[in-house]
Design a protein around this motif. Structure first.
Motif, PDB file in Angstrom:
ATOM      1  N   LYS A  78       0.851  -1.243   0.057  1.00 55.01           N
ATOM      2  CA  LYS A  78      -0.107   0.321  -0.195  1.00 55.01           C
ATOM      3  C   LYS A  78       0.628   1.444  -0.049  1.00 55.01           C
ATOM      4  O   LYS A  78       0.800   2.142  -0.317  1.00 55.01           O
ATOM      5  CB  LYS A  78      -1.068  -0.454   1.255  1.00 55.01           C
ATOM      6  CG  LYS A  78      -1.587   0.690   0.813  1.00 55.01           C
ATOM      7  CD  LYS A  78      -2.947   1.085   2.242  1.00 55.01           C
ATOM      8  CE  LYS A  78      -4.108   2.514   2.481  1.00 55.01           C
ATOM      9  NZ  LYS A  78      -4.497   2.479   3.861  1.00 55.01           N
ATOM     10  N   SER A 136      -7.568  -8.235   4.806  1.00 59.13           N
ATOM     11  CA  SER A 136      -9.009  -7.336   4.960  1.00 59.13           C
ATOM     12  C   SER A 136      -8.347  -6.152   5.923  1.00 59.13           C
ATOM     13  O   SER A 136      -7.805  -5.779   6.730  1.00 59.13           O
ATOM     14  CB  SER A 136      -8.846  -6.852   3.216  1.00 59.13           C
ATOM     15  OG  SER A 136      -8.535  -7.105   2.398  1.00 59.13           O
ATOM     16  N   ASP A 137      -9.520  -7.273   6.783  1.00 58.15           N
ATOM     17  CA  ASP A 137     -10.147  -5.418   7.667  1.00 58.15           C
ATOM     18  C   ASP A 137      -8.545  -5.798   9.222  1.00 58.15           C
ATOM     19  O   ASP A 137      -8.452  -5.251   9.812  1.00 58.15           O
ATOM     20  CB  ASP A 137     -10.773  -6.657   8.453  1.00 58.15           C
ATOM     21  CG  ASP A 137     -12.404  -6.992   7.927  1.00 58.15           C
ATOM     22  OD1 ASP A 137     -12.153  -6.201   6.537  1.00 58.15           O
ATOM     23  OD2 ASP A 137     -12.941  -7.709   7.815  1.00 58.15           O
ATOM     24  N   THR A 141      -6.122  -3.487   8.346  1.00 58.74           N
ATOM     25  CA  THR A 141      -6.959  -2.149   8.622  1.00 58.74           C
ATOM     26  C   THR A 141      -6.858  -1.904  10.028  1.00 58.74           C
ATOM     27  O   THR A 141      -6.519  -1.057  10.879  1.00 58.74           O
ATOM     28  CB  THR A 141      -8.844  -1.648   8.315  1.00 58.74           C
ATOM     29  OG1 THR A 141      -8.536  -2.485   6.738  1.00 58.74           O
ATOM     30  CG2 THR A 141      -8.876  -1.467   8.864  1.00 58.74           C
ATOM     31  N   GLU A 184      -3.140  -0.752  10.946  1.00 57.36           N
ATOM     32  CA  GLU A 184      -2.334   0.011  10.646  1.00 57.36           C
ATOM     33  C   GLU A 184      -3.023   1.442  11.563  1.00 57.36           C
ATOM     34  O   GLU A 184      -2.494   1.629  11.602  1.00 57.36           O
ATOM     35  CB  GLU A 184      -3.292  -0.171   9.434  1.00 57.36           C
ATOM     36  CG  GLU A 184      -2.666  -0.207   7.716  1.00 57.36           C
ATOM     37  CD  GLU A 184      -3.124   0.679   6.506  1.00 57.36           C
ATOM     38  OE1 GLU A 184      -3.011   0.473   6.181  1.00 57.36           O
ATOM     39  OE2 GLU A 184      -4.194   0.171   6.840  1.00 57.36           O
ATOM     40  N   LYS A 185      -4.789   0.461  11.793  1.00 58.60           N
ATOM     41  CA  LYS A 185      -4.898   1.671  12.681  1.00 58.60           C
ATOM     42  C   LYS A 185      -4.594   1.601  14.394  1.00 58.60           C
ATOM     43  O   LYS A 185      -4.558   2.648  14.989  1.00 58.60           O
ATOM     44  CB  LYS A 185      -6.405   1.605  12.928  1.00 58.60           C
ATOM     45  CG  LYS A 185      -7.469   1.902  11.736  1.00 58.60           C
ATOM     46  CD  LYS A 185      -7.182   3.661  10.586  1.00 58.60           C
ATOM     47  CE  LYS A 185      -6.849   3.327   9.928  1.00 58.60           C
ATOM     48  NZ  LYS A 185      -7.215   4.646   8.899  1.00 58.60           N
ATOM     49  N   MET A 202     -15.728  -1.767  11.801  1.00 59.53           N
ATOM     50  CA  MET A 202     -15.251  -1.998  10.571  1.00 59.53           C
ATOM     51  C   MET A 202     -17.215  -2.769   9.602  1.00 59.53           C
ATOM     52  O   MET A 202     -17.742  -3.238  11.092  1.00 59.53           O
ATOM     53  CB  MET A 202     -14.123  -2.729  10.349  1.00 59.53           C
ATOM     54  CG  MET A 202     -13.823  -2.627  11.622  1.00 59.53           C
ATOM     55  SD  MET A 202     -12.021  -3.636  11.242  1.00 59.53           S
ATOM     56  CE  MET A 202     -11.821  -3.648   9.904  1.00 59.53           C
ATOM     57  N   VAL A 231     -14.036   3.369  10.026  1.00 61.37           N
ATOM     58  CA  VAL A 231     -12.748   3.267   9.347  1.00 61.37           C
ATOM     59  C   VAL A 231     -13.563   2.113   7.634  1.00 61.37           C
ATOM     60  O   VAL A 231     -12.462   1.809   7.205  1.00 61.37           O
ATOM     61  CB  VAL A 231     -11.907   2.430   9.352  1.00 61.37           C
ATOM     62  CG1 VAL A 231     -11.312   3.350  10.943  1.00 61.37           C
ATOM     63  CG2 VAL A 231     -12.067   1.146  10.206  1.00 61.37           C
ATOM     64  N   ASP A 278     -11.276   3.048   4.311  1.00 60.57           N
ATOM     65  CA  ASP A 278     -10.209   2.198   4.600  1.00 60.57           C
ATOM     66  C   ASP A 278     -10.310   0.966   4.572  1.00 60.57           C
ATOM     67  O   ASP A 278      -9.241  -0.169   3.938  1.00 60.57           O
ATOM     68  CB  ASP A 278      -9.278   2.876   5.670  1.00 60.57           C
ATOM     69  CG  ASP A 278      -9.068   4.223   5.803  1.00 60.57           C
ATOM     70  OD1 ASP A 278      -8.973   4.926   4.925  1.00 60.57           O
ATOM     71  OD2 ASP A 278      -9.239   5.180   6.920  1.00 60.57           O
ATOM     72  N   GLU A 279     -11.581   0.487   5.221  1.00 55.82           N
ATOM     73  CA  GLU A 279     -11.185  -0.803   4.889  1.00 55.82           C
ATOM     74  C   GLU A 279     -11.395  -2.140   3.280  1.00 55.82           C
ATOM     75  O   GLU A 279     -10.498  -2.458   3.281  1.00 55.82           O
ATOM     76  CB  GLU A 279     -11.948  -1.779   5.273  1.00 55.82           C
ATOM     77  CG  GLU A 279     -13.123  -2.901   5.812  1.00 55.82           C
ATOM     78  CD  GLU A 279     -14.182  -3.416   6.797  1.00 55.82           C
ATOM     79  OE1 GLU A 279     -15.004  -3.923   7.560  1.00 55.82           O
ATOM     80  OE2 GLU A 279     -14.531  -1.862   7.202  1.00 55.82           O
ATOM     81  N   ASN A 315      -8.535  -1.075   1.204  1.00 48.97           N
ATOM     82  CA  ASN A 315      -7.131  -2.818   1.586  1.00 48.97           C
ATOM     83  C   ASN A 315      -7.425  -3.879   1.372  1.00 48.97           C
ATOM     84  O   ASN A 315      -6.479  -4.472   0.941  1.00 48.97           O
ATOM     85  CB  ASN A 315      -7.504  -2.674   3.510  1.00 48.97           C
ATOM     86  CG  ASN A 315      -6.694  -1.453   3.829  1.00 48.97           C
ATOM     87  OD1 ASN A 315      -5.338  -0.446   3.027  1.00 48.97           O
ATOM     88  ND2 ASN A 315      -6.482  -1.426   5.440  1.00 48.97           N
TER      89      ASN A 315
END
Length: 307
Positions: A27, A136-137, A140, A143-144, A259, A281, A284-285, A288
């Motif tokens: 990413k 993917s979750d 995320t 990341e967060k 989410m 998010v 973004d999720e 991703n």
């Protein structure tokens, strides 16, 4: 590294961690304009018996972003719709393409294709598992929140394929997972038992408030998924009180994230206020998915071994 993606239960802790971290790197590199061509000269068949927007576009974009070619095949356009044996489809497709991404109903379809294919088969969704979405979750969340193993994750709603894959992720990564599901809508019993034997911080109960208490991550999904057509009224009654709203969100940590895999039915499983709020998010999720799909394709088809 695994050769097919059937479900998350295949992964070791190390493999799962490497894959998630690699997706984050990909990413960042895309944002920097760094190009990758590990799929140059390779083609990936996307065989979708279930319709999709995000999964199809994110996988197609991931293939193109790695220099490959995506071939989309709707279920009705293949011999699968005419009852061709799966083992025949697997062996023929293996001679045409370098990988298959399959979105279908029964998990047995994925299993048989993977058993007979000589190219990687990726489970893009079945009624039992949704591993690509949960990967993917997890990306995320990392990341967060900067970590995974010390978090409390709340699942509010149906014990569906998403919940099953969250259970497998929790079993491997060791984070606390509390599921609030109505009676009659629990996750798969075998997957639940398997996960609980590996992680004693997994809890299934019926109270959204218990799941929400001090949660770091909130998860919601639609009350009626594809395949549940005709059950909408019954399910709305069963899931009354399982809406992710502001009152429930406030029981979690002040910096908790929200989410949802989308599409969302605003006003049913989640309110507009929460979905569009500062703790959400979800977009973004959604983004991703593409980066995680790149990481999967890179590892399984491109032969990349990140460390």
């Amino acid at each position: 590294m695994i050769t097919h993606l059937r479900s998350l239960a295949q992964f070791s802790l190390e493999e799962l961690s490497i894959l998630i971290e690699r997706a984050i790197v990909l990413k960042h590199e895309k944002q920097q304009g760094i190009l990758h061509n590990v799929l140059e000269g390779k083609s990936i068949a996307l065989i979708f018996e279930k319709p999709s927007t995000r999964t199809r576009v994110s996988f197609e974009s991931a293939v193109y972003g790695l220099g490959g070619q995506a071939l989309f095949l709707a279920g009705r356009d293949t011999q699968l719709s005419r009852s061709e044996p799966l083992k025949d489809t697997a062996r023929v497709m293996s001679r045409y393409v370098d990988g298959m991404v399959v979105r279908t109903h029964g998990q047995e379809v994925i299993e048989e294709l993977a058993d007979y294919a000589t190219v990687p088969v990726i489970n893009a969704l079945t009624d039992l598992h949704h591993p690509c979405q949960i990967l993917s979750d997890l990306m995320t969340v990392l990341e967060k929140k900067g970590q995974l193993d010390k978090l409390k994750v709340a699942w509010i709603g149906d014990g569906n394929n998403m919940a099953n894959s969250w259970l497998e992720a929790a079993a491997i990564l060791g984070f606390e997972l509390v599921l609030a599901c109505p009676e009659g809508y629990h996750p798969n019993e075998k997957i639940l038992k398997w996960a609980m034997e590996r992680n004693d911080k997994i809890l299934l109960q019926h109270s959204p408030e218990v799941a929400a208490e001090n949660a770091d991550v909130f998860n919601a999904d639609v009350f009626s998924s594809m395949g549940d057509e005709g059950q909408e009224e019954e399910r709305l009654k069963a899931f009354a009180g399982y809406q992710l709203n502001q009152a429930l969100l406030e029981k979690g940590q002040p910096d908790a994230i929200v989410m949802h895999c989308l599409p969302a039915h605003r006003g049913e499983e989640i309110t507009e206020e929460v979905l569009e709020g500062p703790q959400s998010v979800v977009f973004d999720e959604a983004e991703n998915k593409m980066h995680m799909h790149k990481a999967l394709l890179e590892a399984l088809v491109g032969g990349h071994t990140a460390s």
